[in-house]
Design an enzyme around this catalytic site. Structure first.
Site: not given
Ligand code: AGP
Length: 604
Positions: A2, A27, A74, A98-99, A477, A481, A484, A500, A599
């Site tokens: 958050c 966040r 979040w 936050n936590g 990757e 992308k 998400e 396979h 994020k």
């Molecule tokens: C990537 O597009 C995502 N936002 C997510 O996988 C991110 O890379 C992952 O949560 C790691 O975050 P960080 O690099 O801040 O540790």
């Protein structure tokens, strides 16, 4: 995770808090709320939805309060509802968090709090407990409360009978603060503080902060005053603005060339990698017998690219670990293992706890982090900061390519100190790395051509990325992308493995993006492409071919320039980012704030 912010000063707090929450919204954005304290009265406004909804809710409210706290959520404990939105109030207390409080259910039972609660959140339990302990001495009540908590927390608290004052305390979850001429500010990260000052400090864990309009008092749990180290921001507020782009993600894709230049250039002297300004001794790279890379998500994928280069160039074994798995597998790691941790935010709890476990097992840790002073940076033995500037879009792009660049720097330096790469070989490698921004700039020129691919993907229920070697790594990757931010289910597959079983999913028009940039396996990948093409797939081929006229191989060809195998990653990275971006945009989605995501994930 958050976003939280607190302000107390000489100006009305309402809009300062809402503006700050907008900066923190990346966040988490399930709900947003604020609490204002004025002349012994606490006013709470909160609702589900993004910060814009909160702004609407508050626009008629001309509350003159100059002290307040705000939160963008979040969801962890409890659904996305108005009642579960923060702030949470109980009696004299109102707070934001936050936590995750791991023992919140025990606390409800132990202190008989059930009757005080109206939400499903762990946070409200903290408010109720604090209110139970509060008898007029806020510091005493806060100490008693946090001593009862287990888990990660960043708390900002106001007491109805203590005017214009915010209290705060953290454990693991991030908080930074600054005192400016306008007042005192505390927030989850720099994006909400930079408007007040370029100087700030990281809130020390288990220290109680008292923020007033005149400044910030920091005391340890014994009551001793502490003066935290003052840090300065290495970017300006415009970096955290869209700058005319429709979404932060597109801006950050285009910032990659400069991000890589800013990350690599300070670590090159006389054409060779140089970590002296980072304080990373050659001995750290020389003495390690193996390398473990630990990260999450995109950061892990960057680590996998690094693995490919270290193993192919140096013949040194690299184990890449998913941080959340690493923590519980009793990993084989010791003093002869160098652990490389990657994290854009430097706050990902899984990565942080994996780091601590690696150190506990005697391994030395180098972390590659984009946020200065972040928790992971502070816990590491050595830090290689990337200089990508703030990455606001939830989907990581520039952080990924600067992490890859940092891994390449480490690989080259390690090769040199171990005598595996000659000076000439190292200089050649560095020349190619220094050229990486130009590769990206050339690839960005194809953006409009790449955009057309989105039309073939946006309606597909599934999509596949296939490749071999480094191209398979890049496919991982690529798939993340696309998933998400466009919600198209994408899967990365080793091209040779498809037959396979998974090829059963290849039917008419299923999009398959085939990466064939590695010349040593090119012909094999082409064979695999023919296999999926023969089953009706819509194939996009990414290769260094001058041209591909054979319709039996692909429906669309994206040509990248002739590059040495490990440097194709900088071209394919941009292509996969743009495919995901344009697919999401074509679907009319919020590219920067995809559903269910945040994020940085500071909860386990
Ligand atoms: C990537 O597009 C995502 N936002 C997510 O996988 C991110 O890379 C992952 O949560 C790691 O975050 P960080 O690099 O801040 O540790």
């Amino acid at each position: 995770m958050c976003g939280i912010i607190g302000f107390t000063g000489s100006k009305p707090a309402k809009n300062i808090i809402i503006d700050g929450l907008e900066q923190l919204e990346y966040r988490g954005y399930d709900s947003a709320g604020l609490a204002l304290l004025h002349e012994g009265k606490i006013t709470v406004k909160k609702r589900t939805g993004k910060v814009a909804e909160l702004r609407k809710l508050c626009e008629e409210d001309d509350n003159p309060a100059t002290c307040g706290i705000g939160h963008t959520r979040w969801a962890t404990h409890g659904g996305v509802t108005d009642a579960n939105a923060h702030p949470h109030r109980c009696g004299q207390v109102v707070l934001i968090h936050n936590g995750i409080i791991e023992n919140y259910k025990q606390l409800i039972t132990e202190f008989g709090l059930g009757g005080k609660l109206i939400s499903e959140t762990d946070t409200e339990v903290v408010a109720a407990l604090l209110d139970t302990f509060y008898e007029g001495d806020p510091v005493k009540a806060i100490k008693k409360t946090v001593n009862a908590l287990s888990g990660a927390f960043a708390l900002c608290i106001m007491f109805q009978d203590i005017p214009d004052t915010i209290f705060s305390i953290r454990n693991v979850s991030p908080l930074i603060a600054t005192a400016s001429s306008e007042g005192s500010v505390i927030a989850s990260d720099l994006t909400a503080v930079i408007a007040f000052s370029k100087e700030y400090f990281v809130v020390p864990e288990y220290h109680i902060l008292t923020l007033t309009r005149d400044g910030i008092d920091v005391r340890d749990m014994k009551g001793n005053e502490v003066k935290p180290e003052i840090l300065s921001v290495n970017w300006d507020i415009t970096s955290a603005k869209k700058g005319g782009y429709p979404f932060f993600m597109l801006k950050e894709i285009y910032e990659q060339p400069d991000a890589i230049r800013n990350t690599v250039a300070p670590r090159v002297s006389q054409g060779l990698p140089d970590f002296s300004t980072d304080g990373i001794d050659d001995e750290v790279l020389l003495s390690c017998k193996r390398v473990t890379v630990v990260a999450c998500g995109t950061a892990m994928h960057a680590g996998m690219v690094g693995k490919h280069v270290i193993e192919s160039k140096l013949r040194i074994s690299v184990q890449v670990e998913i941080a959340s798995e690493f923590r519980y597998k009793n990993p084989i790691i010791d003093k002869d293992t160098l652990t490389i941790v990657l994290s854009q935010s430097g706050e990902t709890i899984d990565t942080l706890e994996a780091l601590k476990l690696a150190k506990k097992n005697g391994s030395r840790v180098i972390s590659i982090v984009n946020v200065k002073g972040s928790t992971i940076a502070r816990e590491s033995d050595y830090v290689l900061y990337t200089h990508a500037g703030p990455e606001i879009a939830v989907a990581s792009t520039k952080a990924y390519t600067v992490q890859v660049s940092a891994m390449y720097l480490i690989a080259c330096k390690m090769g040199m100190v171990k005598g595996i790469l000659s000076e000439g070989e190292a200089k050649h490698f560095m020349t190619k790395l220094i050229n990486a921004p130009n590769i990206i700039e050339d690839t960005l020129k194809m953006a409009n051509d790449i955009k057309r691919i989105a039309n073939h993907i946006k309606l597909a229920p599934n999509a596949f990325y296939i490749g071999r070697g480094l191209d398979y790594t890049m496919s991982l990757e690529a798939a993340l992308k696309l998933k998400e931010i466009s919600y198209v289910h994408a899967e990365a597959y080793a091209a040779g493995e498809l037959k396979h079983g998974t090829i059963a999913l290849i039917t008419e028009n299923v999009p398959v993006i085939a990466l064939a940039t590695q010349e040593d396996v090119y012909s094999k990948v082409i064979s695999n492409i023919r296999e999926v093409k023969a089953r009706g797939a819509y194939v996009v081929l990414v290769s260094m071919d001058e041209s591909v006229e054979d319709p039996a191989i692909c429906d669309k060809h994206i040509r990248i320039p002739k590059l040495e195998p490990e440097f194709t990653a900088f071209a394919t990275a941009v292509i996969l980012q743009l495919i995901a971006y344009y697919t999401s945009e074509a679907k009319g989605l919020d590219v920067d704030k995809p559903r269910n995501l945040a994020k940085s994930v500071t909860v386990e």
